[in-house]
Design a protein around this motif. Structure first.
Motif, mmCIF file in Angstrom:
data_model
loop_
_atom_site.group_PDB
_atom_site.id
_atom_site.type_symbol
_atom_site.label_atom_id
_atom_site.label_comp_id
_atom_site.label_asym_id
_atom_site.label_seq_id
_atom_site.Cartn_x
_atom_site.Cartn_y
_atom_site.Cartn_z
ATOM 1 N N GLU A 39 0.827 -1.199 0.000
ATOM 2 C CA GLU A 39 0.000 0.000 0.000
ATOM 3 C C GLU A 39 0.870 1.261 0.000
ATOM 4 O O GLU A 39 0.630 2.203 -0.732
ATOM 5 C CB GLU A 39 -0.921 -0.009 1.212
ATOM 6 C CG GLU A 39 -1.829 1.196 1.303
ATOM 7 C CD GLU A 39 -3.059 1.093 0.418
ATOM 8 O OE1 GLU A 39 -3.720 2.123 0.227
ATOM 9 O OE2 GLU A 39 -3.346 -0.008 -0.082
ATOM 10 N N TYR A 40 1.896 1.250 0.836
ATOM 11 C CA TYR A 40 2.808 2.394 0.858
ATOM 12 C C TYR A 40 3.591 2.521 -0.440
ATOM 13 O O TYR A 40 3.756 3.608 -0.987
ATOM 14 C CB TYR A 40 3.789 2.282 2.020
ATOM 15 C CG TYR A 40 3.334 3.005 3.253
ATOM 16 C CD1 TYR A 40 3.041 4.363 3.222
ATOM 17 C CD2 TYR A 40 3.215 2.343 4.445
ATOM 18 C CE1 TYR A 40 2.629 5.032 4.350
ATOM 19 C CE2 TYR A 40 2.800 3.010 5.589
ATOM 20 C CZ TYR A 40 2.506 4.352 5.522
ATOM 21 O OH TYR A 40 2.104 5.007 6.641
ATOM 22 N N GLN A 42 2.866 1.743 -3.380
ATOM 23 C CA GLN A 42 2.076 2.152 -4.537
ATOM 24 C C GLN A 42 1.864 3.665 -4.584
ATOM 25 O O GLN A 42 1.457 4.191 -5.600
ATOM 26 C CB GLN A 42 0.731 1.428 -4.536
ATOM 27 C CG GLN A 42 0.868 -0.041 -4.860
ATOM 28 C CD GLN A 42 -0.453 -0.786 -4.792
ATOM 29 O OE1 GLN A 42 -1.408 -0.358 -4.160
ATOM 30 N NE2 GLN A 42 -0.499 -1.935 -5.436
ATOM 31 N N ASP A 43 2.139 4.346 -3.496
ATOM 32 C CA ASP A 43 2.006 5.810 -3.442
ATOM 33 C C ASP A 43 3.246 6.410 -4.097
ATOM 34 O O ASP A 43 4.368 6.224 -3.614
ATOM 35 C CB ASP A 43 1.886 6.256 -1.985
ATOM 36 C CG ASP A 43 1.657 7.747 -1.829
ATOM 37 O OD1 ASP A 43 2.143 8.528 -2.676
ATOM 38 O OD2 ASP A 43 1.028 8.133 -0.843
ATOM 39 N N SER A 44 3.063 7.148 -5.177
ATOM 40 C CA SER A 44 4.202 7.674 -5.935
ATOM 41 C C SER A 44 5.011 8.714 -5.152
ATOM 42 O O SER A 44 6.159 8.989 -5.515
ATOM 43 C CB SER A 44 3.731 8.278 -7.262
ATOM 44 O OG SER A 44 2.873 9.381 -7.011
ATOM 45 N N THR A 45 4.452 9.289 -4.094
ATOM 46 C CA THR A 45 5.207 10.256 -3.300
ATOM 47 C C THR A 45 6.130 9.585 -2.290
ATOM 48 O O THR A 45 7.018 10.228 -1.748
ATOM 49 C CB THR A 45 4.267 11.223 -2.537
ATOM 50 O OG1 THR A 45 3.511 10.486 -1.568
ATOM 51 C CG2 THR A 45 3.336 11.946 -3.494
ATOM 52 N N VAL A 46 5.927 8.292 -2.049
ATOM 53 C CA VAL A 46 6.737 7.565 -1.070
ATOM 54 C C VAL A 46 8.033 7.085 -1.716
ATOM 55 O O VAL A 46 8.011 6.345 -2.693
ATOM 56 C CB VAL A 46 5.947 6.377 -0.470
ATOM 57 C CG1 VAL A 46 6.835 5.509 0.405
ATOM 58 C CG2 VAL A 46 4.752 6.886 0.320
ATOM 59 N N ASP A 73 8.473 10.890 2.154
ATOM 60 C CA ASP A 73 8.605 11.481 0.825
ATOM 61 C C ASP A 73 10.043 11.938 0.581
ATOM 62 O O ASP A 73 10.913 11.780 1.441
ATOM 63 C CB ASP A 73 7.595 12.617 0.613
ATOM 64 C CG ASP A 73 7.866 13.859 1.452
ATOM 65 O OD1 ASP A 73 8.969 14.003 2.025
ATOM 66 O OD2 ASP A 73 6.956 14.708 1.533
ATOM 67 N N VAL A 79 4.489 10.286 5.245
ATOM 68 C CA VAL A 79 3.333 10.101 4.369
ATOM 69 C C VAL A 79 2.462 9.047 5.038
ATOM 70 O O VAL A 79 2.889 7.904 5.206
ATOM 71 C CB VAL A 79 3.754 9.626 2.955
ATOM 72 C CG1 VAL A 79 2.526 9.362 2.092
ATOM 73 C CG2 VAL A 79 4.693 10.625 2.308
ATOM 74 N N LEU A 81 -1.075 6.708 5.642
ATOM 75 C CA LEU A 81 -2.183 6.054 4.964
ATOM 76 C C LEU A 81 -3.441 6.846 5.297
ATOM 77 O O LEU A 81 -3.632 7.255 6.436
ATOM 78 C CB LEU A 81 -2.331 4.614 5.455
ATOM 79 C CG LEU A 81 -1.147 3.698 5.168
ATOM 80 C CD1 LEU A 81 -1.312 2.385 5.893
ATOM 81 C CD2 LEU A 81 -1.006 3.474 3.678
ATOM 82 N N LYS A 82 -4.311 7.042 4.334
ATOM 83 C CA LYS A 82 -5.505 7.869 4.530
ATOM 84 C C LYS A 82 -6.782 7.055 4.417
ATOM 85 O O LYS A 82 -6.912 6.215 3.519
ATOM 86 C CB LYS A 82 -5.561 8.995 3.486
ATOM 87 C CG LYS A 82 -4.371 9.918 3.522
ATOM 88 C CD LYS A 82 -4.400 10.778 4.756
ATOM 89 C CE LYS A 82 -3.263 11.780 4.721
ATOM 90 N NZ LYS A 82 -3.134 12.520 5.935
ATOM 91 N N ASP A 96 -6.338 7.375 9.657
ATOM 92 C CA ASP A 96 -5.146 7.933 9.026
ATOM 93 C C ASP A 96 -3.947 7.596 9.908
ATOM 94 O O ASP A 96 -4.019 7.706 11.117
ATOM 95 C CB ASP A 96 -5.228 9.464 8.915
ATOM 96 C CG ASP A 96 -6.355 9.929 8.009
ATOM 97 O OD1 ASP A 96 -6.846 9.122 7.214
ATOM 98 O OD2 ASP A 96 -6.728 11.100 8.117
#
Length: 112
Positions: A39-40, A42-46, A73, A79, A81-82, A96
């Motif tokens: 999950e983390y 897949q976040d492009s900012t991570v 980031d 960053v 999880l939301k 969150d």
């Protein structure tokens, strides 16, 4: 150095800490499931993962040392999880946040 040397040194230190602070449970290890890590990632900012140690509040004899994971980031900022309402949200401990529910010794169930 070998991970076995690190583990052995930690076991010695853990035993000393348990004697000095008996109301804190210190686990042998923690496991986080694959879905929570993915999950983390897949976040492009991570760009990496940050690991924190903390003490989970509780009554006497129930406090526990915990390992927490949050994404980081490119500027080193957390960053989170939301709005997680599923099992992954349960791992974050709130809607969150980061991952906190990974402790597996004493035994816990591992989700696929």
């Amino acid at each position: 150095m070998s991970i076995d040397i690190y583990k052995k040194d930690f076991e010695t230190a853990r035993d000393t800490i348990k004697q000095r602070i008996p109301d804190i449970m210190i686990p042998d290890y923690e496991i986080f499931n694959r879905a929570s890590i993915v999950e983390y990632l897949q976040d492009s900012t991570v760009v990496g993962l940050k690991f924190y140690h903390g003490i989970k509040p509780g009554n006497e004899k129930q406090r526990a040392l915990r390992l927490m994971i949050v994404g980081v980031d490119k500027n080193g900022k957390n960053v989170y999880l939301k709005n997680k309402k599923d099992a992954l949200g349960a791992q974050s401990g709130s809607d969150d946040g980061g991952l906190e529910y990974g402790q597996c010794n004493p035994p816990c169930e591992i989700q696929p």
